[in-house]
Enzyme design. Structure first.
Site, short mmCIF file in Angstrom:
data_model
loop_
_atom_site.label_atom_id
_atom_site.label_comp_id
_atom_site.label_asym_id
_atom_site.label_seq_id
_atom_site.Cartn_x
_atom_site.Cartn_y
_atom_site.Cartn_z
N LYS A 1 -7.31 19.24 3.76
CA LYS A 1 -8.04 20.22 4.57
C LYS A 1 -7.98 21.59 3.92
CE LYS A 1 -7.64 19.38 9.02
NZ LYS A 1 -6.75 19.33 10.21
N ARG B 1 -3.18 24.39 11.86
CA ARG B 1 -3.72 23.04 11.67
C ARG B 1 -2.96 22.27 10.59
NH1 ARG B 1 -9.80 24.23 10.04
NH2 ARG B 1 -10.15 22.13 10.83
N GLY C 1 -5.98 11.77 13.41
CA GLY C 1 -5.34 11.77 14.73
C GLY C 1 -3.83 11.64 14.70
N MET D 1 -1.56 13.80 13.22
CA MET D 1 -0.76 15.02 13.28
C MET D 1 -1.44 16.08 14.14
SD MET D 1 1.13 14.99 9.68
CE MET D 1 -0.37 15.30 8.88
N ARG E 1 -14.84 17.22 3.92
CA ARG E 1 -14.16 16.32 2.97
C ARG E 1 -15.14 15.23 2.59
NH1 ARG E 1 -10.52 13.87 7.80
NH2 ARG E 1 -12.35 13.30 8.96
N HIS F 1 5.73 -10.05 8.86
CA HIS F 1 5.75 -11.40 8.31
C HIS F 1 4.38 -12.06 8.40
CE1 HIS F 1 6.44 -15.80 8.60
NE2 HIS F 1 7.31 -15.56 7.66
N ARG G 1 -7.20 -27.79 -13.45
CA ARG G 1 -5.96 -28.53 -13.20
C ARG G 1 -6.27 -30.02 -13.16
NH1 ARG G 1 -6.31 -24.45 -9.51
NH2 ARG G 1 -4.66 -22.86 -9.54
N GLU H 1 4.11 -18.83 -19.44
CA GLU H 1 4.54 -18.68 -18.05
C GLU H 1 6.05 -18.72 -17.91
OE1 GLU H 1 2.84 -21.87 -15.73
OE2 GLU H 1 2.96 -23.27 -17.39
N SER I 1 -2.77 -18.56 -22.46
CA SER I 1 -3.27 -18.20 -21.14
C SER I 1 -2.06 -17.87 -20.29
CB SER I 1 -4.06 -19.36 -20.52
OG SER I 1 -4.43 -19.03 -19.22
N GLY J 1 0.11 -17.64 -17.33
CA GLY J 1 0.21 -18.21 -15.98
C GLY J 1 1.07 -17.27 -15.17
N ASP K 1 3.65 -18.49 -12.17
CA ASP K 1 4.95 -18.96 -12.61
C ASP K 1 5.73 -17.87 -13.32
OD1 ASP K 1 5.90 -21.57 -11.95
OD2 ASP K 1 4.12 -22.39 -12.93
N CYS L 1 -4.75 -16.96 -16.24
CA CYS L 1 -5.22 -17.78 -15.12
C CYS L 1 -4.21 -17.56 -13.99
CB CYS L 1 -5.33 -19.24 -15.50
SG CYS L 1 -3.82 -19.97 -16.14
N TYR M 1 -10.06 -12.35 -21.52
CA TYR M 1 -10.70 -12.72 -20.26
C TYR M 1 -9.67 -12.85 -19.15
CZ TYR M 1 -8.96 -17.49 -20.91
OH TYR M 1 -8.14 -18.58 -21.06
P1 ADP Z 1 -8.11 17.28 13.01
O1 ADP Z 1 -7.54 17.12 11.66
O2 ADP Z 1 -7.50 16.42 14.05
O3 ADP Z 1 -9.61 17.26 13.00
P2 ADP Z 1 -8.31 20.13 13.03
O4 ADP Z 1 -7.23 20.93 12.44
O5 ADP Z 1 -9.51 19.92 12.19
O6 ADP Z 1 -7.71 18.76 13.48
O7 ADP Z 1 -8.71 20.86 14.37
C1 ADP Z 1 -9.05 20.26 15.59
C2 ADP Z 1 -10.34 20.86 16.12
O8 ADP Z 1 -10.23 22.26 16.29
C3 ADP Z 1 -11.50 20.63 15.20
O9 ADP Z 1 -12.63 20.31 15.93
C4 ADP Z 1 -11.66 21.96 14.52
O10 ADP Z 1 -12.99 22.15 14.11
C5 ADP Z 1 -11.25 22.93 15.59
N1 ADP Z 1 -10.72 24.16 14.99
C6 ADP Z 1 -9.72 24.23 14.11
N2 ADP Z 1 -9.52 25.49 13.70
C7 ADP Z 1 -10.42 26.26 14.33
C8 ADP Z 1 -10.73 27.65 14.31
N3 ADP Z 1 -10.06 28.51 13.54
N4 ADP Z 1 -11.72 28.08 15.09
C9 ADP Z 1 -12.39 27.20 15.86
N5 ADP Z 1 -12.16 25.89 15.93
C10 ADP Z 1 -11.18 25.41 15.16
MG MG Z 2 2.44 -22.83 -13.86
MG MG Z 3 -10.65 18.18 11.76
#
Ligand code: ADP
Ligand code: MG
Ligand code: MG
Length: 900
Positions: free
Chosen positions: A27, A96, A105, A107, A341, A457, A578, A765, A784, A786, A789, A852, A872
């Site tokens: 970010k 942020r 979601g 952090m 991003r 598992h 085989r 192998e 080749s 293996g 093994d 292989c 190959y």
């Molecule tokens: P996440 O990574 O969960 O998207 P963000 O850090 O991007 O969290 O922020 C959560 C929300 O708050 C986003 O919708 C973002 O656009 C908004 N937000 C973050 N910083 C600001 C800011 N300085 N002014 C207005 N809105 C903000």
């Molecule tokens: Mg073998």
């Molecule tokens: Mg965001």
């Protein structure tokens, strides 16, 4: 600026760029990039991941951080002409999180930091007396700060908000006016002090510092730890913290906030994709508090901002040369960019977008190849559920091993195995699996568990078997005693049909129809490349991969049918045929005769009977692969594998004896089975050792190969057999077999009056073979590797025993990043491969080198084999397209198309 300081922990947005993700997080790096592109980004600064790591290690801020934050804060205040939390005209900021890899979601973020009982009035005044806006912002701060920084349960605030709306007889938070929100703030402050034992902090800088610490700490929150483990994100990266001047989308109808993609992330189509919400703050869009409108409507609501946004999206796409996703806010008609991003996309969209960007002249085909990968292609080749109709998932778990599986829910492994044997389709449902569940997992179409993630598992073993698996579906209450599970109030008893989707993690009740992948239908030649946009994108990219790759892609196939399919999928030869399966079915009896033979004549009779059968098998394969090499491996497994099991047999004989009956043939067999029993069959009488111990066995196989080749040649097709000797550890073993083989070949071709060139080579192998490759190459025209093994022998464990017993633990502990059977262990097994390549080629420059074993179809391993200089890779027919793609990507990565 404090340039003399040893560590620099804080960067203004002007100081960063998109390549500093390690330090600034994704970010922060992209906010800096947008700032430097001249896009409208609110000013701010980023506290580095390094500061986070130091804080987490010591439990306290590193020296100098507070001062550095102070300096950058003052610079920000100067830029904005406001002071943080000032009672007349407050600067507010957001705090942020933002790690190197996006962890959606996982952090935390706190908005409106700097609001206090005093500054809330200043904010209202500055907003032209907009009380509603100021109190709405304040209540959001207390709520987010309480939850994130002080662990006040979110529901406490939510129910207070609900109560306020109820009192006003509304569902819409916009119906709450300034007075309502001011009362709500009082209520929130009470909740805050009840849960924390202190008043809501009124010092803006203290708010800021506490929020920064909370973001640092959120790196180690349980859910973040779990997520990283599942996604294989290293645990020690830490998160950066972005402090950004607030802009307000909740100032009224001329304000709002939204998210957008620069093109459709599902199909790649260009256009305007996104959601917009008027009079709201950022988090409302994703939280689904009110209904958003499609982004197109913004054109009507605020044409100028809309047009600017479209232009910015074009700038970003041009700059990143890829699909971007975006967060923005409009404050009283002024557009602000808050995040961008390179956007996540589905596997299908990855292919389509890559070729679209080629058509738009943004990237070339090499780069398009770089933008997709084999895992995505593999995903597109699985059959899928046809769910357009009335099928809604009842729950969702972790997508642990892809595929679409339908069957009766069964709650114990033995019963699953029993039903499986009767030809029933079953899904094994467990809370979690353990090694005892193996027979049931093998018998089942798919595995479903209510606990555990991608390294559990169930997940590890299912992936190893290529079996569909959904795990950790926590909504399921599995009652093993009662042989049922409940989910969202519905009960599914043993025998009820369920459907699980290992690609999405979705779980359905009843039978969902399964459809073939269009990509597979294209590879099969059932549809042309122009049948749909996805298929055409795959066609273009894989065709390019073929044109740039240096590695050949061969296949492992034991029958004419497999061989033909693999050829359709693009295989250029058979790297492993085989021969042991040719000893199964109704031929087992002949093999038993061979093993039990007491005289030379008995044994020869058994071999003579096997010869025409093997010859017919080879003929079918040579015909299917005409003009392409076919590497035939002489028999490899221990012969007792073809005999009945010791325990069953002993029991049968004991029963007969107890009844005073003659156990007959069973008695003779039992003696033989006892004699041949091995403690460690993997390390026993197998491979080349069989050929040297059992007279005539290899000679019969070689004769069958030669006769089939001669006949094939006489038919006018072009057979290219290669004879491969398994499990060689010493050159003398190979020399002995070679001498015998050359005699047989001479004899057959002289008699038939044709000449077919036949290469003789060996598998590598055993570690000893790799270390003595120089010597072995004297007697081998090809190697080749293996690697199955070789992995077992190098690590000293057998796959069947360890995958169930301790692999999940090893993955959890991080001893393996990924199973060494899935992806080649570069540091151990890979080193042996490198040694053998080097010494083998030194001894025989035209030595043909291949691999292989399933590693040949694993994306990472394909890159390794490319770098190691093999000729190959050979893999199962279904992985052939994946290997073609990855071999092309490896060639591009190591210097592009020109390096051929
Ligand atoms: P996440 O990574 O969960 O998207 P963000 O850090 O991007 O969290 O922020 C959560 C929300 O708050 C986003 O919708 C973002 O656009 C908004 N937000 C973050 N910083 C600001 C800011 N300085 N002014 C207005 N809105 C903000
Ligand atoms: Mg073998
Ligand atoms: Mg965001």
């Amino acid at each position: 600026m404090a340039q003399q300081q040893t560590a620099k922990y804080v960067y203004d947005f002007e100081e960063g760029n998109k390549d500093l993700k390690d330090l600034l997080g994704g970010k922060g790096a992209n906010l800096a990039e947008m700032t430097n592109l001249g896009l409208p980004v609110p000013p701010g600064f980023t506290i580095t991941t390094e500061a986070c790591r130091a804080y987490l290690a010591d439990g306290t801020e590193p020296d100098g951080l507070a001062d550095e934050v102070g300096e950058h804060l003052r610079a920000l205040e100067a830029k904005m002409g406001k002071r943080l939390g000032d009672s007349e005209d407050p600067l507010l900021v957001s705090v942020r999180s933002g790690a190197k890899f996006s962890m959606p979601g996982m952090m935390e973020t706190v908005l409106n930091v700097g609001l206090t009982d005093a500054s809330v009035h200043g904010l209202a005044n500055q907003a032209g007396g907009n009380e509603r806006f100021a109190w709405d912002s304040y209540r959001r701060l207390i709520q987010m700060f309480g939850k994130t920084v002080c662990e006040v349960p979110g529901e406490a605030f939510e129910s207070a908000l609900e109560a306020a709306k109820r009192a006003k007889n509304t569902h819409n938070d916009l119906d709450l006016d300034g007075n309502d929100l001011r009362a709500l703030v009082d209520e929130y402050k009470k909740i805050f002090s009840q849960h924390t034992g202190r008043d809501f902090p009124q010092d803006p800088r203290e708010q800021l510092d506490l929020a920064v610490h909370a973001v640092f700490d959120s790196w180690n929150a349980d859910r973040a730890v779990l997520y990283r483990r599942q996604e294989r994100i290293p645990a020690d990266l830490g998160t950066a913290v972005n402090v950004v001047a607030m802009v307000f989308g909740n100032l009224g109808a001329d304000s709002g906030t939204g998210v957008a993609f620069t093109r459709d992330p599902a199909t790649g189509e260009q256009g305007v994709y996104g959601d917009y919400l008027a009079n709201a703050q950022g988090e409302d869009v994703v939280a689904g508090i009110r209904n958003t409108v499609p982004l197109q409507e913004l054109e009507r609501i605020d044409k100028a901002s809309f047009e600017q946004l479209i232009q910015i999206m074009a700038t970003l796409e041009g700059h990143y040369q890829d699909l971007c996703d975006i967060e923005f806010t409009i404050e009283r008609g002024k557009l602000w960019m808050l995040q961008t991003r390179v956007g996540k996309r589905t596997a299908a969209a990855a292919f389509v977008i890559a070729t679209q960007l080629v058509d738009e002249g943004v990237i070339d085909l090499d780069e398009a190849l770089n933008r997709v990968n084999g895992a995505q292609l593999a995903q597109l080749m699985f059959p899928t559920f046809a769910t357009d109709g009335d099928h809604k998932p009842v729950a969702r778990g972790v997508a642990a091993s892809p595929g679409a599986a339908v069957g009766k829910a069964v709650f114990d492994s033995h019963y699953a195995a029993e039903l499986g044997e009767q030809g029933e389709k079953v899904i094994l449902v467990r809370r979690e699996t353990n090694p005892d569940d193996l027979p049931g997992m093998i018998a089942a179409q798919g595995v479903l568990t209510s606990r555990g993630g991608k390294t559990s598992h169930a997940a590890v073993v299912a992936r190893g078997m290529g079996k569909t698996c959904v795990c950790g579906a926590e909504a399921l209450e599995v009652d093993l005693e009662g042989r049922k599970f409940t989910v969202n109030g519905q009960t599914i008893s043993e025998g009820d049909v369920i459907s699980i989707d290992g690609t999405s993690g979705k779980i359905y009740l009843g039978e969902v129809p399964v459809q073939d992948s269009p990509v597979v239908r294209y590879f099969e030649g059932e549809t042309g490349p122009e049948s749909d946009p996805l298929v055409s994108a795959v066609h273009r990219i894989i065709t390019h991969a073929d044109s740039v790759r240096r590695l050949g892609v061969w296949t492992n196939a034991d029958t004419g049918e497999d061989a033909a399919r693999a050829r359709r999928f693009g295989a250029q030869g058979i790297g492993l045929c085989r021969t042991e399966h040719m000893f199964l079915g109704d031929r087992r009896e002949l093999v038993e005769r061979l093993i039990l033979a007491e005289t030379e004549a008995d044994r020869q009779a058994a071999l003579d009977a096997l010869l025409p059968l093997q010859r017919a098998d080879f003929l079918e394969i040579f015909r299917a692969m005409k003009g392409q090499p076919v590497v035939v491996r002489l028999i490899d497994p221990p012969l007792h594998e073809f005999l009945p099991g010791l325990e069953d047999l002993a029991a049968k004989v004991a029963v007969a004896e107890a009844l005073h009956k003659d156990p007959g043939k069973d008695g003779v067999m039992l003696v033989a089975v006892r004699r041949m029993h091995e403690q460690n069959p993997m390390l026993g009488l197998r491979g080349v050792r069989l050929g040297l111990v059992i007279p005539g066995l290899f000679a019969m196989q070689i004769r069958a190969i030669a006769e089939a080749a001669a006949q094939c040649r006489q038919e006018g097709c072009d057979p290219r057999p290669e004879i491969m000797v398994p499990l060689v550890g010493a050159v003398q073993e190979l020399e002995t077999v070679r001498a015998e083989a050359e005699k047989v070949l001479r004899d057959v071709f002289d008699k038939a009056g044709v000449e077919v060139p036949v290469m003789i080579g060996t598998m590598i192998e055993l570690p000893r073979a790799a270390l003595n490759a120089g010597q072995i190459a004297q007697a081998a025209e090809f190697f080749s590797f293996g690697t199955n093994d070789l992995t077992q022998m190098t690590w000293g464990f057998s796959r069947d025993d360890v995958e169930a017993a301790f692999f999940s633990r090893y993955l959890e502990l991080g001893i393996f990043g990924v199973s060494p059977f899935e992806s080649i262990d570069r540091d151990g097994v890979g080193r042996l491969v490198q040694i053998a390549v080097k010494e083998g080629r030194a001894a025989r420059p035209d030595l043909q080198l291949g691999v292989c074993g399933e590693h040949g179809g694993d994306p990472d391993s394909v890159h390794f084999f490319h770098e190691a200089g093999l000729d190959y890779v050979s893999c199962s027919p279904f992985r052939v397209p994946v290997a073609r793609l990855e071999a092309g990507r490896a060639a591009v990565a190591s210097g592009g198309s020109d390096s051929r």
